[in-house]
Design a protein around this motif. Structure first.
Motif: not given
Length: 153
Positions: A50, A53-55, A57, A61, A65, A98, A100
């Motif tokens: 998960t 693809p969205r780091q 993040v 958030q 998700k 955040e 990653s």
């Protein structure tokens, strides 16, 4: 399965929560068995997949998700951070953490994908693909109905 017992009362054995949790445990155990050679648990694989693809993040958030509360997510992220698979750092706003993937995390995720695919194929085979498709559709609908902010009652 009837949701009412012989006296007409709701049958606790037909509890949606109980049955979803029991099913989640059995399915998680199946994925864990397939993923065992990778050193990742199903929950850890899902977090990495998960996140990928969205780091980077933010924790909030990512929790949204995954439909998890932040404290549970943070507790699940700690072992991945200790293994060097993710990095948690303060964002531009120091109140926001955040997350990653590290290079090691990307490599671990890539190495685990074939094992996850084997688990997914096994589940699809055992349930039969059309039933799995219906199940996934029904689960998505249930999440939508009970998402935070939905008015209960």
């Amino acid at each position: 399965m009837s949701t009412r017992n012989e006296t007409g009362q709701r049958d606790p054995a037909a509890c949606a929560c109980l049955n979803l949790r029991k099913t989640a445990r059995v399915v998680t155990q199946a994925y864990d068995a397939h993923l065992r050679p990778t050193g990742l648990r199903a929950t850890q694989f899902s977090l990495l997949a998960t996140l990928a693809p969205r780091q980077p993040v933010g924790v909030t958030q990512l929790a949204e998700k995954l439909v998890m509360d932040r404290t549970t997510l943070t507790r699940n992220l700690r072992p991945l951070e200790k293994r060097g698979l993710i990095r948690m750092a303060a964002g531009a706003d120091s109140r926001v953490h955040e997350i990653s993937l590290t290079e090691e995390g990307r490599a671990a995720l890539q190495a685990a994908i074939p094992y996850w695919e084997n688990a997914q194929n096994s589940i699809a085979e055992r349930l039969a693909e059309p039933r799995l498709d219906r199940l996934l559709t029904d689960l998505a609908a249930a999440r939508e109905v009970f998402r935070p902010g939905y008015r209960h009652g």
